[in-house]
Scaffold this motif. Structure first.
Motif, PDB file in Angstrom:
ATOM      1  N   ASP A   3       7.233  -3.616   5.983  1.00 61.18           N
ATOM      2  CA  ASP A   3       6.206  -2.737   5.420  1.00 61.18           C
ATOM      3  C   ASP A   3       5.958  -3.071   3.954  1.00 61.18           C
ATOM      4  O   ASP A   3       4.816  -3.091   3.506  1.00 61.18           O
ATOM      5  CB  ASP A   3       6.619  -1.265   5.539  1.00 61.18           C
ATOM      6  CG  ASP A   3       6.533  -0.751   6.977  1.00 61.18           C
ATOM      7  OD1 ASP A   3       5.963  -1.446   7.834  1.00 61.18           O
ATOM      8  OD2 ASP A   3       7.050   0.348   7.230  1.00 61.18           O
ATOM      9  N   THR A   7       2.531  -4.412   2.315  1.00 65.04           N
ATOM     10  CA  THR A   7       1.931  -3.718   1.169  1.00 65.04           C
ATOM     11  C   THR A   7       1.652  -4.696   0.033  1.00 65.04           C
ATOM     12  O   THR A   7       0.574  -4.673  -0.571  1.00 65.04           O
ATOM     13  CB  THR A   7       2.862  -2.590   0.680  1.00 65.04           C
ATOM     14  OG1 THR A   7       3.039  -1.653   1.747  1.00 65.04           O
ATOM     15  CG2 THR A   7       2.300  -1.884  -0.536  1.00 65.04           C
ATOM     16  N   LYS A  10      -1.255  -7.015   1.005  1.00 66.15           N
ATOM     17  CA  LYS A  10      -2.531  -6.299   0.905  1.00 66.15           C
ATOM     18  C   LYS A  10      -2.948  -6.144  -0.557  1.00 66.15           C
ATOM     19  O   LYS A  10      -4.110  -6.344  -0.900  1.00 66.15           O
ATOM     20  CB  LYS A  10      -2.432  -4.939   1.592  1.00 66.15           C
ATOM     21  CG  LYS A  10      -3.744  -4.152   1.566  1.00 66.15           C
ATOM     22  CD  LYS A  10      -3.706  -2.973   2.491  1.00 66.15           C
ATOM     23  CE  LYS A  10      -4.925  -2.083   2.412  1.00 66.15           C
ATOM     24  NZ  LYS A  10      -6.201  -2.718   2.191  1.00 66.15           N
ATOM     25  N   THR A  11      -1.995  -5.829  -1.422  1.00 63.64           N
ATOM     26  CA  THR A  11      -2.293  -5.642  -2.843  1.00 63.64           C
ATOM     27  C   THR A  11      -2.804  -6.931  -3.476  1.00 63.64           C
ATOM     28  O   THR A  11      -3.809  -6.923  -4.190  1.00 63.64           O
ATOM     29  CB  THR A  11      -1.046  -5.135  -3.589  1.00 63.64           C
ATOM     30  OG1 THR A  11      -0.616  -3.899  -3.000  1.00 63.64           O
ATOM     31  CG2 THR A  11      -1.341  -4.904  -5.061  1.00 63.64           C
TER      32      THR A  11
END
Length: 120
Positions: A3, A7, A10-11
């Motif tokens: 996860d 994250t 994606k950032t």
């Protein structure tokens, strides 16, 4: 941990410039983070700051993601650029200007030149 990796991915994908740092761009919590954020702020670069102190999983996750042992970490156009020493060297050599220009990242060229003049 997947996860955290998702994250982070994606950032760095969703933002042109991302600085994973200790603290925030308004209130850095270490000298190295302060230096890199200060350079970006002075050069007028719009960037997403990510405070690794807010989440221990993120703090370790970013090191695993980049295979780089320290923070801060700068990403431009989804790619890891480096930490404080590398960003400092790139700023002084003009390589950071070139990278921003190639990636169509807006920055203040005069401010970049002033940094070089002050440290030349």
């Amino acid at each position: 941990m997947s996860d955290v990796k998702e994250t982070i991915q994606k950032t760095v994908t969703d933002n042109s410039v991302v600085l994973f740092m200790k603290g925030t761009k308004e209130m850095p919590q270490c000298g190295f983070s302060s230096r890199v954020a200060g350079v970006l702020n002075y050069m007028g670069v719009e960037f997403q700051d990510v405070n690794v102190l807010a989440d221990e999983n993120l703090r370790q996750g970013i090191k695993d993601f980049s295979d780089w042992p320290t923070v801060p970490q700068l990403y431009v156009a989804g790619e890891f650029v480096g930490g404080c020493d590398i960003i400092t060297e790139m700023t002084l050599s003009g390589e950071l200007d070139t990278l921003f220009t190639e990636q169509s990242i807006a920055f203040d060229k005069d401010a970049a030149d002033k940094i070089r003049e002050a440290n030349g």
